[in-house]
Design a protein around this motif. Sequence first.
Motif, PDB file in Angstrom:
ATOM      1  N   PRO A 115       0.851  -1.202   0.000  1.00 35.92           N
ATOM      2  CA  PRO A 115       0.000   0.000   0.000  1.00 35.92           C
ATOM      3  C   PRO A 115       0.881   1.244   0.000  1.00 35.92           C
ATOM      4  CG  PRO A 115       0.082  -0.978   2.187  1.00 35.92           C
ATOM      5  CD  PRO A 115       0.794  -1.924   1.270  1.00 35.92           C
ATOM      6  N   ALA A 116       0.527   2.209  -0.811  1.00 32.17           N
ATOM      7  CA  ALA A 116       1.364   3.405  -0.929  1.00 32.17           C
ATOM      8  C   ALA A 116       0.540   4.649  -0.653  1.00 32.17           C
ATOM      9  CB  ALA A 116       2.025   3.458  -2.300  1.00 32.17           C
ATOM     10  N   HIS A 117      -0.019   5.248  -1.697  1.00 30.89           N
ATOM     11  CA  HIS A 117      -0.782   6.482  -1.515  1.00 30.89           C
ATOM     12  C   HIS A 117      -2.147   6.198  -0.891  1.00 30.89           C
ATOM     13  CE1 HIS A 117       2.048   8.054  -4.653  1.00 30.89           C
ATOM     14  NE2 HIS A 117       2.011   9.071  -3.833  1.00 30.89           N
ATOM     15  N   VAL A 118      -2.490   6.966   0.135  1.00 29.56           N
ATOM     16  CA  VAL A 118      -3.839   6.990   0.705  1.00 29.56           C
ATOM     17  C   VAL A 118      -4.399   8.379   0.454  1.00 29.56           C
ATOM     18  CG1 VAL A 118      -5.248   6.788   2.776  1.00 29.56           C
ATOM     19  CG2 VAL A 118      -3.271   5.277   2.461  1.00 29.56           C
ATOM     20  N   VAL A 119      -5.502   8.443  -0.293  1.00 29.67           N
ATOM     21  CA  VAL A 119      -6.083   9.738  -0.660  1.00 29.67           C
ATOM     22  C   VAL A 119      -7.467   9.858  -0.040  1.00 29.67           C
ATOM     23  CG1 VAL A 119      -6.792  11.245  -2.548  1.00 29.67           C
ATOM     24  CG2 VAL A 119      -4.802   9.745  -2.832  1.00 29.67           C
ATOM     25  N   PRO A 120      -7.640  10.719   0.979  1.00 25.68           N
ATOM     26  CA  PRO A 120      -8.956  10.896   1.599  1.00 25.68           C
ATOM     27  C   PRO A 120      -9.831  11.845   0.799  1.00 25.68           C
ATOM     28  CG  PRO A 120      -7.327  12.224   2.744  1.00 25.68           C
ATOM     29  CD  PRO A 120      -6.589  11.487   1.662  1.00 25.68           C
ATOM     30  N   HIS A 121     -11.149  11.618   0.853  1.00 27.86           N
ATOM     31  CA  HIS A 121     -12.088  12.515   0.179  1.00 27.86           C
ATOM     32  C   HIS A 121     -13.476  12.276   0.777  1.00 27.86           C
ATOM     33  CE1 HIS A 121     -13.341  15.196  -3.048  1.00 27.86           C
ATOM     34  NE2 HIS A 121     -14.401  14.424  -3.223  1.00 27.86           N
ATOM     35  N   ASP A 122     -14.104  13.349   1.251  1.00 30.10           N
ATOM     36  CA  ASP A 122     -15.450  13.267   1.822  1.00 30.10           C
ATOM     37  C   ASP A 122     -15.525  12.165   2.882  1.00 30.10           C
ATOM     38  OD1 ASP A 122     -16.294  15.387   0.301  1.00 30.10           O
ATOM     39  OD2 ASP A 122     -17.162  14.158  -1.287  1.00 30.10           O
ATOM     40  N   ASP A 123     -16.371  11.149   2.641  1.00 34.82           N
ATOM     41  CA  ASP A 123     -16.622  10.127   3.646  1.00 34.82           C
ATOM     42  C   ASP A 123     -15.840   8.840   3.411  1.00 34.82           C
ATOM     43  OD1 ASP A 123     -17.871   9.295   1.361  1.00 34.82           O
ATOM     44  OD2 ASP A 123     -19.849   9.001   2.265  1.00 34.82           O
ATOM     45  N   HIS A 124     -14.774   8.912   2.585  1.00 31.97           N
ATOM     46  CA  HIS A 124     -14.032   7.702   2.278  1.00 31.97           C
ATOM     47  C   HIS A 124     -12.567   8.042   1.997  1.00 31.97           C
ATOM     48  CE1 HIS A 124     -15.283   9.345  -1.637  1.00 31.97           C
ATOM     49  NE2 HIS A 124     -14.131   8.874  -2.058  1.00 31.97           N
ATOM     50  N   ALA A 125     -11.786   6.998   1.817  1.00 35.35           N
ATOM     51  CA  ALA A 125     -10.393   7.155   1.398  1.00 35.35           C
ATOM     52  C   ALA A 125     -10.091   6.071   0.383  1.00 35.35           C
ATOM     53  CB  ALA A 125      -9.451   7.053   2.589  1.00 35.35           C
ATOM     54  N   ILE A 126      -9.148   6.362  -0.523  1.00 33.07           N
ATOM     55  CA  ILE A 126      -8.731   5.363  -1.512  1.00 33.07           C
ATOM     56  C   ILE A 126      -7.285   4.959  -1.218  1.00 33.07           C
ATOM     57  CG2 ILE A 126      -8.425   4.810  -3.939  1.00 33.07           C
ATOM     58  CD1 ILE A 126     -10.490   6.808  -4.675  1.00 33.07           C
ATOM     59  N   ILE A 127      -7.091   3.654  -1.025  1.00 30.44           N
ATOM     60  CA  ILE A 127      -5.757   3.103  -0.783  1.00 30.44           C
ATOM     61  C   ILE A 127      -5.271   2.459  -2.074  1.00 30.44           C
ATOM     62  CG2 ILE A 127      -4.380   1.512   0.602  1.00 30.44           C
ATOM     63  CD1 ILE A 127      -6.582   1.661   2.739  1.00 30.44           C
ATOM     64  N   PHE A 128      -4.117   2.904  -2.546  1.00 31.80           N
ATOM     65  CA  PHE A 128      -3.545   2.364  -3.785  1.00 31.80           C
ATOM     66  C   PHE A 128      -2.448   1.369  -3.415  1.00 31.80           C
ATOM     67  CE2 PHE A 128      -1.209   2.068  -7.667  1.00 31.80           C
ATOM     68  CZ  PHE A 128      -2.122   2.348  -8.680  1.00 31.80           C
ATOM     69  N   TYR A 129      -2.562   0.154  -3.944  1.00 33.91           N
ATOM     70  CA  TYR A 129      -1.585  -0.905  -3.674  1.00 33.91           C
ATOM     71  C   TYR A 129      -0.661  -1.048  -4.890  1.00 33.91           C
ATOM     72  CZ  TYR A 129      -4.773  -2.090   0.138  1.00 33.91           C
ATOM     73  OH  TYR A 129      -5.560  -2.051   1.265  1.00 33.91           O
ATOM     74  N   ASP A 130       0.586  -0.615  -4.725  1.00 34.14           N
ATOM     75  CA  ASP A 130       1.520  -0.573  -5.848  1.00 34.14           C
ATOM     76  C   ASP A 130       1.717  -1.938  -6.504  1.00 34.14           C
ATOM     77  OD1 ASP A 130       1.838   2.092  -5.412  1.00 34.14           O
ATOM     78  OD2 ASP A 130       3.944   2.000  -4.813  1.00 34.14           O
ATOM     79  N   ARG A 131       1.870  -2.972  -5.694  1.00 36.02           N
ATOM     80  CA  ARG A 131       2.148  -4.304  -6.235  1.00 36.02           C
ATOM     81  C   ARG A 131       0.908  -5.199  -6.241  1.00 36.02           C
ATOM     82  NH1 ARG A 131       7.224  -5.332  -7.576  1.00 36.02           N
ATOM     83  NH2 ARG A 131       8.885  -3.944  -6.815  1.00 36.02           N
ATOM     84  N   GLY A 132      -0.232  -4.641  -5.916  1.00 34.88           N
ATOM     85  CA  GLY A 132      -1.451  -5.430  -5.868  1.00 34.88           C
ATOM     86  C   GLY A 132      -2.323  -5.317  -7.097  1.00 34.88           C
ATOM     87  N   GLY A 133      -2.013  -4.326  -7.955  1.00 37.01           N
ATOM     88  CA  GLY A 133      -2.833  -4.134  -9.140  1.00 37.01           C
ATOM     89  C   GLY A 133      -4.243  -3.691  -8.817  1.00 37.01           C
ATOM     90  N   LYS A 134      -4.403  -3.031  -7.669  1.00 35.52           N
ATOM     91  CA  LYS A 134      -5.748  -2.610  -7.273  1.00 35.52           C
ATOM     92  C   LYS A 134      -5.684  -1.355  -6.421  1.00 35.52           C
ATOM     93  CE  LYS A 134      -6.147  -5.000  -2.819  1.00 35.52           C
ATOM     94  NZ  LYS A 134      -7.043  -5.772  -1.943  1.00 35.52           N
ATOM     95  N   ALA A 135      -6.846  -0.715  -6.277  1.00 31.40           N
ATOM     96  CA  ALA A 135      -7.042   0.386  -5.333  1.00 31.40           C
ATOM     97  C   ALA A 135      -8.367   0.142  -4.631  1.00 31.40           C
ATOM     98  CB  ALA A 135      -7.049   1.727  -6.044  1.00 31.40           C
ATOM     99  N   ASP A 136      -8.394   0.320  -3.325  1.00 29.52           N
ATOM    100  CA  ASP A 136      -9.597   0.077  -2.531  1.00 29.52           C
ATOM    101  C   ASP A 136     -10.217   1.383  -2.067  1.00 29.52           C
ATOM    102  OD1 ASP A 136      -9.397  -2.654  -2.735  1.00 29.52           O
ATOM    103  OD2 ASP A 136      -8.460  -2.950  -0.767  1.00 29.52           O
ATOM    104  N   ILE A 137     -11.506   1.564  -2.347  1.00 34.83           N
ATOM    105  CA  ILE A 137     -12.266   2.693  -1.807  1.00 34.83           C
ATOM    106  C   ILE A 137     -12.873   2.230  -0.491  1.00 34.83           C
ATOM    107  CG2 ILE A 137     -14.140   4.329  -2.200  1.00 34.83           C
ATOM    108  CD1 ILE A 137     -13.770   3.928  -5.180  1.00 34.83           C
ATOM    109  N   VAL A 138     -12.467   2.857   0.615  1.00 35.08           N
ATOM    110  CA  VAL A 138     -12.809   2.398   1.956  1.00 35.08           C
ATOM    111  C   VAL A 138     -13.755   3.389   2.618  1.00 35.08           C
ATOM    112  CG1 VAL A 138     -11.879   1.659   4.181  1.00 35.08           C
ATOM    113  CG2 VAL A 138     -10.516   1.345   2.099  1.00 35.08           C
TER     114      VAL A 138
END
Length: 411
Positions: free
Chosen positions: A124-147
């Motif tokens: 996991p690298a960049h965590v970008v918060p926005h409103d009521d959630h955050a997006i975690i970007f996984y560099d080696r996972g090929g995915k990003a999770d909206i939490v």
Amino acid sequence: MILSLTRARLMAAVATAFVLAAPGARADDHETKEAWRLFVADHTQPVVRAIDFSDGKELGRYDTKGYAALTVSASGQTVFATQSEEDIVHVIKTGIGFSDHGEHRDLEVSDVALLPVALEGKRPAHVVPHDDHAIIFYDRGGKADIVDEAALLEGKAQVRTIDTTRPHHGVAVSMGRHVLVSVPDTEIEPKPDELPPRVGVRVIDEKGGQIGEISKCTDLHGEATSARLVAFGCKEGVLVARPGGIDGPKLTMLPYPSDFPKGHTGTLLGGKAMQFFLGNYGDDKVVLIDPDSSEPYRLITLPTRRVDFLLDPAMPANVYILTEDGDLHVLDVIKGEILRKGRVTEPYSKDGHWRDPRPRLAAADGQIVITDPRHALLRVIDAETLKETRTIPIEGQPFAIVAVGGSGASH
């Protein structure tokens, strides 16, 4: 004028911030309450500490699996402790909560706690918060999770996953119902221990489908949000995304001026009360960016290399820049010039490993808090005088730091 940030806009922004921060004039049953908390990650020990800013007392000590980068959510109710090398993100409840009531806002203070939810993925690298959630970007996972943050505070993980096409060191940012996602180079095959470079940004809808063409952004690094705009640092310039209604965001490149020295922006901060961006430009320069101006860039040269910089959320025109000689500079974004400076630490050279322990900045209650890992201290600096008002001893090597708090009404 290069920045179209007028004095009138600044005063309006300050007035708005004051109204939100203060209890309503007609609310006679309201008592004003103020609370600030600091969250500090150690450079070598796998630990994050919660500190009461008023008295310096430790409110909590939370063991992590490794070195943690800290990110505050948009609401300030949670702090994400991202441990890239351990493939995990822990979430800490700050115990600071605000609720808006029009003419005033209420402040609720509760205990700090490590939430019983661990978010896992490959690097996991960049965590970008926005409103009521955050997006975690996984560099080696090929995915990003909206939490979803509300679910986290209830001890649950409510996640929507976005495919990032292939592993790469990238970022994902939400904009309304759409998400802006970095695009890796798919035409090369990197070495096993490397990741492909970034070449652009794509827009995806709620179903995960791409809208329109990929916008070019070579060597993408750094993103920020200001007002309703999102900006990305690119080799060619700064790529700006604007809301575009049903057709999705519209992306436009702001090329660097031809007379700029060689370099580009790789770190961006976004103004909150005013619409502008601040970026680095090489080691010893910063650049102010006003996307709505006919001349959007203003370059400021620093006396020595930059160690860290910070926007003051309570004083919209103030930017604080710490340079390696130990000086703290106050940059006025309206004038585009440094107004004053003061010596706040010993020199910390930028030479050596990129993650050597060096000071980091946070802003709390009109003051600047600086980690000083060499002396195991938090140094509290008055934002007006740039004089040290007190220190907070802290065990180990305090490194990454964030501040959460403010004032509100208590019934």
